[in-house]
Design an enzyme around this catalytic site. Sequence first.
Site, PDB file in Angstrom:
ATOM      1  N   LYS A   1      -3.625  -6.202   2.226  1.00 29.80           N
ATOM      2  CA  LYS A   1      -2.210  -5.939   1.949  1.00 29.80           C
ATOM      3  C   LYS A   1      -1.388  -7.132   2.409  1.00 29.80           C
ATOM      4  O   LYS A   1      -1.607  -7.656   3.507  1.00 29.80           O
ATOM      5  CB  LYS A   1      -1.769  -4.687   2.693  1.00 29.80           C
ATOM      6  CG  LYS A   1      -0.321  -4.335   2.438  1.00 29.80           C
ATOM      7  CD  LYS A   1       0.030  -2.996   3.007  1.00 29.80           C
ATOM      8  CE  LYS A   1       0.756  -3.142   4.309  1.00 29.80           C
ATOM      9  NZ  LYS A   1       1.259  -1.868   4.808  1.00 29.80           N
TER      10      LYS A   1
HETATM   11  C1  R5P Z   1       4.057  -1.062   8.542  1.00 27.69           C
HETATM   12  O1  R5P Z   1       4.805  -0.429   9.216  1.00 27.69           O
HETATM   13  C2  R5P Z   1       3.100  -0.411   7.723  1.00 27.69           C
HETATM   14  O2  R5P Z   1       1.884  -1.063   7.616  1.00 27.69           O
HETATM   15  C3  R5P Z   1       3.591  -0.026   6.340  1.00 27.69           C
HETATM   16  O3  R5P Z   1       2.574   0.737   5.802  1.00 27.69           O
HETATM   17  C4  R5P Z   1       3.855  -1.177   5.400  1.00 27.69           C
HETATM   18  O4  R5P Z   1       4.740  -2.110   5.933  1.00 27.69           O
HETATM   19  C5  R5P Z   1       4.363  -0.694   4.048  1.00 27.69           C
HETATM   20  O5  R5P Z   1       5.573  -0.041   4.186  1.00 27.69           O
HETATM   21  P1  R5P Z   1       6.931  -0.675   3.650  1.00 27.69           P
HETATM   22  O6  R5P Z   1       6.846  -0.638   2.152  1.00 27.69           O
HETATM   23  O7  R5P Z   1       7.998   0.211   4.181  1.00 27.69           O
HETATM   24  O8  R5P Z   1       7.005  -2.087   4.146  1.00 27.69           O
END
Ligand code: R5P
Length: 293
Positions: A203
């Site tokens: 990711k």
């Molecule tokens: C971080 O807090 C987490 O890994 C979230 O799953 C990731 O950042 C995705 O969430 P967002 O779209 O709110 O950034």
Amino acid sequence: MADTDGNIDSHDYYLDTPQTDTPLPLKGCNSLDWGMKNRLANIFDPKTGRTVMLAVDHGYFMGPTTGLERIDITINPLLPYANTLMCTRGILRSTIPPGFNKGVVLRASGGPSILKELSDERIAVDMEDAIRLNVAAVAVQVFIGGEFETQSVHNMTSLVDAGNRYGMPVLGVTAVGKQMVRDAKYMRLATRMCAELGCTYVKTYYVEKDFDTVAAACPVPIVIAGGKKQPELDALTMAYNAIQQGAAGVDMGRNIFQSDAPAAMIQAVFRVVHENMPPKEAFEYYETLKNTK
Ligand code: R5P
């Protein structure tokens, strides 16, 4: 009684038809074992090779952030529209209905809160518990360039070893520290390190310039995080651009659950990801759903 006659007389061998072999349409994943591929097929749609992961794991270091104060009320109604849910084991056990039968990506690292140095994480879930929870993958934060870079890389490689032992995919989450520049050069470094060191998929964040080089240089599937809340059209545009430039999906949280209409937003994101719907059209779809009650 055993069917010994049927066995002797069987003749439907379809000799003119080669055996069909249906690979998962996920780059770099062909050499994985069946169990790991089966778990990945609970994350990525096996037809499109793409995923909409609904990310709600923020509480593991941020506490009850806006939109996640009551996950039972705000998030559970969105579950039918996601391919996958990303959450912590605490939320999974306490709040997510066990009838949810799509893939769960389990947050497996943690430690510091937003009040401390974030890169100082440790592995926070035993692989045995991940298996007990029947999850489709575990996720670990990797802080390339962070103060505790080596520790976080070691967290990742330890989880990869445990994951390989049991057929559990590992999602490497590239975390960008406050001081770091979010550009393609940095993302290429961070995502490539995760892939080289064994993550099943990675990711990252979308970058406006040269994201296609980030996706191309990463030999396993990439999904993008949504990041901070933006206007809906901007978030849909970001998702569209990432997909068109090689991302295999989104792991989106705040841009969905902090939207004015979260159910409408996740359905619009879904069409961008799986149907290549252009952003303006997806935004109109969002508005239509939002205004239909
Ligand atoms: C971080 O807090 C987490 O890994 C979230 O799953 C990731 O950042 C995705 O969430 P967002 O779209 O709110 O950034």
